[in-house]
Enzyme design. Structure first.
Site, PDB file in Angstrom:
ATOM      1  N   ASN A 109       9.638 -54.283  30.987  1.00 50.77           N
ATOM      2  CA  ASN A 109       9.606 -53.978  29.547  1.00 50.77           C
ATOM      3  C   ASN A 109       8.381 -53.172  29.136  1.00 50.77           C
ATOM      4  OD1 ASN A 109      11.936 -55.455  29.458  1.00 50.77           O
ATOM      5  ND2 ASN A 109      11.083 -57.201  28.340  1.00 50.77           N
ATOM      6  N   THR A 154      18.786 -17.043  -6.256  1.00 53.73           N
ATOM      7  CA  THR A 154      19.020 -18.468  -6.529  1.00 53.73           C
ATOM      8  C   THR A 154      20.523 -18.600  -6.719  1.00 53.73           C
ATOM      9  OG1 THR A 154      18.747 -18.251  -8.919  1.00 53.73           O
ATOM     10  CG2 THR A 154      16.781 -18.825  -7.667  1.00 53.73           C
ATOM     11  N   SER A 276      32.797  -9.579  21.026  1.00 59.55           N
ATOM     12  CA  SER A 276      34.080 -10.277  20.924  1.00 59.55           C
ATOM     13  C   SER A 276      34.968  -9.844  22.062  1.00 59.55           C
ATOM     14  CB  SER A 276      34.735  -9.903  19.592  1.00 59.55           C
ATOM     15  OG  SER A 276      36.128 -10.060  19.670  1.00 59.55           O
ATOM     16  N   LYS A 282      32.503  -5.732  17.294  1.00 63.14           N
ATOM     17  CA  LYS A 282      31.786  -6.845  16.676  1.00 63.14           C
ATOM     18  C   LYS A 282      30.372  -7.021  17.239  1.00 63.14           C
ATOM     19  CE  LYS A 282      33.293  -9.999  14.472  1.00 63.14           C
ATOM     20  NZ  LYS A 282      34.242 -11.050  14.850  1.00 63.14           N
ATOM     21  N   GLN A 321      18.050 -49.377  25.603  1.00 58.93           N
ATOM     22  CA  GLN A 321      18.210 -48.325  26.611  1.00 58.93           C
ATOM     23  C   GLN A 321      18.878 -47.090  26.019  1.00 58.93           C
ATOM     24  OE1 GLN A 321      19.185 -49.414  30.737  1.00 58.93           O
ATOM     25  NE2 GLN A 321      20.982 -48.093  30.571  1.00 58.93           N
ATOM     26  N   LYS A 324      17.214 -43.216  24.895  1.00 57.84           N
ATOM     27  CA  LYS A 324      16.732 -42.091  25.699  1.00 57.84           C
ATOM     28  C   LYS A 324      17.572 -40.823  25.653  1.00 57.84           C
ATOM     29  CE  LYS A 324      13.897 -44.793  28.697  1.00 57.84           C
ATOM     30  NZ  LYS A 324      14.309 -46.047  27.976  1.00 57.84           N
TER      31      LYS A 324
END
Lengths: 458, 458, 458, 458
Positions: A109, A154, A276, A282, A321, A324
């Site tokens: 631990n 805005t 693309s 594109k 556990q 992580k």
């Protein structure tokens, strides 16, 4: 054979093994696990629990294990449920029974808790460096485009003219807050749980302060029950990551919109675009779309850990556990994201003509209201009057600059010929000289402050 | 060289490649990608866009690619950004220029959308089977312990006696709802987007209905713009997973608490427990703690996808690539979780003595109130009277069964000697014969209904 | 009539009004709105934009408005879409046209941003006080029970004996981190956006530093675009709240489990329990269940704001109005929760006999392994040997204390009669004297450190 | 005096009361609570537990209580912790001691569970109606603009021309899935828990099937422990709401972007826009920004309930009281949102000229590749060739239509003069006639299918 199997008569179920084992994702802790164990060996020696030869044999073995890992020659064995077991097992093979002395007074631990904190201290340092690089790119590009005006928006509607550099610097400050917050996260990460044992502390004469110093921790954990189960620093880290991510997603959204053909304000470099398969013309801003989309996993990882911790009783529980994988993914993802963000900012093509072409007179209506204010008309009244002016201009189909003075004066007698001088975006921008405003002088000052925040001098 | 690089002059940035490429996680789609392409080749042939030899060459090549993948001999190349590119590249190597005809009228957008739906139809079928196995274990164990009484809890306080089997069956119904919901998820997954092109549809004479049938889809997507960007079925799947996960976490919590030494109602089999590295006497219910802790990632994956989709404009956006990793992790995790849950249920040791030992008279106070009701006293009044009885018993330090009749009668004259017959947990349980109640007869009927829900006959 | 309606010819749709208006929830900002406006009036006067009589008239009017609000006599009007409009409207009624001068050089955007920060500075101060009260209760109760032993749990299995006070103090440190984090949140809240205008800054000679000082802010916002849209401090606050909430939920879970009849370690005071409408004997720990359950809304509010911010482009967007309701609910909820938590801790009945009765010999197996270590046996070897001892005791059905010495020696010759001295929970606890350990001396030292963290002297 | 206070000697703490009481938010359940009680009274009568006069007195009292609530004349009393207590208390005042008989064999647990399900059945019916209204608006507007072309976007870059109506209809199908999902949610809501008691079932001869029928439920809950704690249907509802919300947020994002000055494709009606306090020329799409921003709370409410349920043990726990506020807010918010969405769609101004002006030749490069395909060139080869053509056109600064045929033929000899016919957006659109494609014929067929999904005939 696991480390704890001594009292068990039945082997663990296969699905259970897959469920329980963490070595697939905690392998990356090998270096900090070895570092932590070397420090623990020293502490045991200082406490008289290891002789010098024992200590040296253990340390030499640990260093060998670390080398094997770093070289990629380490071979995991069937019973290696996690990286700590793997290191311990291999140490035993290399150093013999003395290896078993390393675990005196230490529990899995406090060992795991220490490893994870060491790892987070290392990786957050890398993240800090990556953040600084993006900030540096922002400052550099802002300095290169100090004369470019653009609409400030805005509600995504053009509101008032601003400097492009001012917009860009707005991201500096978001990242600056992220960097400051990271310092706070690191401060609370730098706490050494080693010596907390399973939960009750260690009965041996371990000098925890010396141990913490040796590992580079700022302080020692003050309560052993708290020490082994505390994951606050990871929640803090993931909260930090999720907030940084909102900044990255906002930058991404701005750049995706501004690189539409309709806006055309910027173009991403080809190195950060894709094409693309069906439409060869594109240029897709994939890098920025992914930067925006990664917000999902970052919020998800935070939510995940909060959910794990909810209602968990005191002491270590195996649920922990689950701290992580999300954390590791957040780290890996952010390091790539920050590298991509820096690259995009550094290589962005800025279309000044398009930005300035998007300015129009109506964006100066506040300036016109302010003009009336300086003639003594209360702002709210002025606001209403300018509204009438705008409506007249719309009705006549002309810009405010082209609206005849008679039309202005029909709205209010305070309007004079000098009103046309006000209808100039450069003048509007230059007037906003107060700290934090968009005037070139204020933006130059802002850059200086930004540079000093990064420890740079001009 | 990527598929779309034709118009580009600069190579993609290295960090950007790492950011953009998905082959690390979408490899598992190889089989469905090949299936989808084979069906598309047939559709092209039917539409006169492939000759029979062309069709056959393409199909033979695709089958070879699938075999290489399945055999683990497939080698990815530098430009393989995703599994679809990898398959296409390899097909080109195997079949030559004709391979380029496979992509007629199809876009990466509708191709990927189709693959993912095919994959989800396959994996949700596996999940359905896994759910059934847990349900089956629940029914089996319930049937084995029909005579075991235990306290039923509310607020974790003992409330009323119930059958252990009744408690266990409460999980059958949660899982049954999960199974029903999965049918709904699958119904909305079974929609074929192939033929939607990049977003506008296909200009060739593709029979989309035939194509859908060939691939096992129930229906064809009705709008091409929606078809390429719709990820609703994945949100539905992850919502389903998050809800199933709350059931698993509840089961886990019950079993963790009941396997404490203080409760001692159950013991997990060693195959689903672990020991402690420092405390050899420990039997830790790790399997159940992990089952509980996995709730975090499941809620996280759902939150992640909702966040990705929030405010995303129409059409395909690269952000959608973020739909996969969380979904795949949810599938893999649930399959292991369900196997573990089944194993735990099947092997659980039930300590009937401890359960029955935890019953006490106070849990029968509702029965005493009901006794008064049958003597004509309104329930609320009876409720108050029993409260007084309980207080008297507490004050005298005796159980309700040991409380003298005089004490009862001091509270209310309606109490007679027959009150003691009521203070019997088995009688209490047996009285609850209404549908869904805990009486043995009702629980046996419940098991019959449960079995028929699973398509079993008795 | 709204403030912005000048150019509009159609009235707002009714559903849209309900959608758009915020006065139902932002009313609580009235006091800070008035404070902000008074400071702005002074800044305008200093900048020469208001004469002294004008300034005084406006300030007098604002103070009158605040009084009306505080007295509950303020009447909202149909057009009052938000609290700022309401105050402005009422000020106009009280002070006449001069009121319109207050809004010179200020936008709703910087005004609202300022109000919210002022409000958060006030309420987080209250939360800090509430946190301190819970910490104080924890220290007081820990000090009262320094001699009570209990099982320390990992995986909810008894692991090693600890002091009850040590367990209780583990919550002190969680709350201490919460308090430290709150300081960080407050530091980043204390930034004055006033003077940022709509997004471009103010063109008038406003002394922003003086304005910030007058309002009690530490610093001035450095970039006007960032200033009006920055909600980082609210995300930080909600992250803080969600993490504090995990601590409260853990405390709740511990107390709910410990107040089960099966554990019986504690009993909540009746003031914090409820009964059952059907089962009069029940004492339900509702307060702790709610404390645990409130975790939901706190995580939800955090996720909500992160979702709102995801992919939001630069500048003010109306989406940001969604920052308030969740934040306000988090504040209100936490203030009640902390009051309840303090009350529960202060009034908790501690059943020392039950706690100590739950200790058993097996919890001392680590101590026995440590005993062997001190005889020179490597810990891992010792660990395995103790495992054998435990199995023998289990097989014989005796405790470790009752296991004959011959049995010990059959496992390993290093065992001597002195092993029985080790099998003593008080000795085990007393041995853990290193900093942060559970020995009474270490816990007393811990309390001293805790007191000094709160600014108390002994 | 609460219903459960009989055994308690101390009054509940004040903060605890505020914490515990739910009447502030569960008042809206008054009507369903009364309905549920009336049905229960009938069931008791049928079971012989109420005489006809008793039954009639109770029902008359309940109806009076409901009238008082509906009329707003109901006065809550100090002890009314929730709506159920309030109704019971008032019934007692109106009907006398017989009122106490109503609670025979029923617990607060099954009562509240029933009320909430009844409420959800009512409100989800309203939501279904609101959804239908938006779908109807979508179909109507699509039908009105069948001739308008616009760019279809992927990655927000113009990809291929589509019909505006096709884009608009893409939302029909999202809402259609929402409507289908709502049917599923309602099916699992329609389960009657009444008769489950506190958790063990009812000992009286209640005909649960008749009771369910009387209340309009489809089925009876099959397990009493599950019945009182099952909140799956609320998780399902909130998952549904969060997913619907992603659709609304996408519509909002599209319309916010399309109503920028730079796109100018649409303009929101003034009834759904607002102005600016500082910039009178602004038309802000606040309604759509709020629609987008409400995604936050909807995801938040879902995460909140999942968090509440995580790791909750069996049986009723008070944490479950947290199921209501978020659910109620989701309902209220969605009803307003759907009304606003419908209004916005119905009143949207469509700028066909701007949409068609945004089409350009490069969007037809897929059509040119398809042209080559029909000349026998494999698609991938054709794709590369068109890429070269686009590059030439870019280099020469001309459109594809203006690029001389010699340039085409320099790339590949298969190009003929007929290539110019292909470079026509209307032709491109018209070619996509397969089901779900953007050709006018396919879109008209799509509208017919959509209408039939709504139960309309043409």
């Amino acid at each position: 054979m696991t480390m704890w199997g001594g009292c068990f008569s039945a082997p663990t179920d296969k699905a259970m093994r897959r469920f329980n084992d963490s070595i697939a994702f905690d392998q990356r802790l090998f270096a900090v696990d070895v570092r932590g164990s070397i420090a623990w060996a020293s502490a045991l020696q200082r406490a008289g629990l290891l002789t010098t030869p024992e200590h040296d044999a253990i340390v030499a073995g640990l260093e060998k294990v670390a080398q094997e890992f770093a070289a990629g020659t380490f071979a995991t064995a069937a019973g290696d449920e996690d990286i700590h077991t793997a290191v311990e097992r291999r140490l035993g093979e290399l150093a013999g029974e003395v290896a078993g002395k390393l675990h005196t007074g230490r529990s899995r631990n406090d060992q795991v808790a220490t490893d994870m904190r060491l790892y987070m201290l290392e990786t957050t340092a890398s993240l800090e460096t990556a953040l600084l690089s993006v900030q540096s790119a922002v400052i550099d590009r802002a300095g290169q485009h100090l004369d470019v005006l653009m609409p400030g928006y805005t509600h995504m509607q053009p509101a008032q003219p601003v400097l492009f550099a001012h917009w860009l610097l707005s991201y500096f400050w978001k990242l600056q807050r992220d960097r400051e917050r990271l310092v706070d996260v690191r401060r609370r990460t730098s706490v050494c749980p080693l010596g907390a044992g399973a939960l009750a502390g260690t009965p041996f004469a371990i000098d925890r302060a010396a141990l913490a110093r040796e590992l580079g921790f700022a302080v020692v954990s003050p309560n052993s029950i708290d020490a082994v189960a505390d994951r606050d620093y990871l929640v803090e880290f993931l909260s930090w990551a999720a907030l940084l991510q909102t900044h990255l997603s906002a930058l991404a959204e701005d750049l995706v919109i501004w690189s539409t053909r309709e806006f055309g304000f910027v173009q991403l470099d080809e190195r950060y675009s894709t094409g693309s398969s069906l439409m060869p013309q594109k240029r897709n801003p994939d890098s920025m779309e992914l930067l925006r989309g990664k917000s999902g996993r970052m919020a998800g990882h935070l939510m995940a850990l909060l959910t794990v911790l909810k209602g968990l009783p005191s002491g270590y529980n195996k649920d922990l556990q689950e701290d992580k994988e999300g954390t590791f993914d957040a780290i890996d993802t952010l390091l790539v994201e920050l590298a991509v963000a820096e690259g995009v900012v550094r290589t962005l093509r800025v279309n000044a003509a398009a930005m300035e072409g998007a300015l129009d007179d109506a964006m100066l209506s506040t300036d016109i209201a302010d003009y009336l204010v300086l003639k003594g008309i209360p702002f709210r009244t002025a606001h209403g009057l300018v509204g009438q002016v705008v409506k007249r201009a719309e009705a006549l189909g002309v810009t405010l600059r082209a609206l005849p003075i008679a039309e202005y004066r029909a709205v209010h007698a305070a309007f004079g010929e000098d009103v046309y001088q006000v209808i100039d975006p450069r003048r509007s921008v230059s007037a906003r000289t107060a700290e934090g405003g968009t005037a070139p002088s204020a933006v130059r000052a802002q850059i200086e402050v930004a540079r000093s925040c990064m420890g740079l001098t001009s």
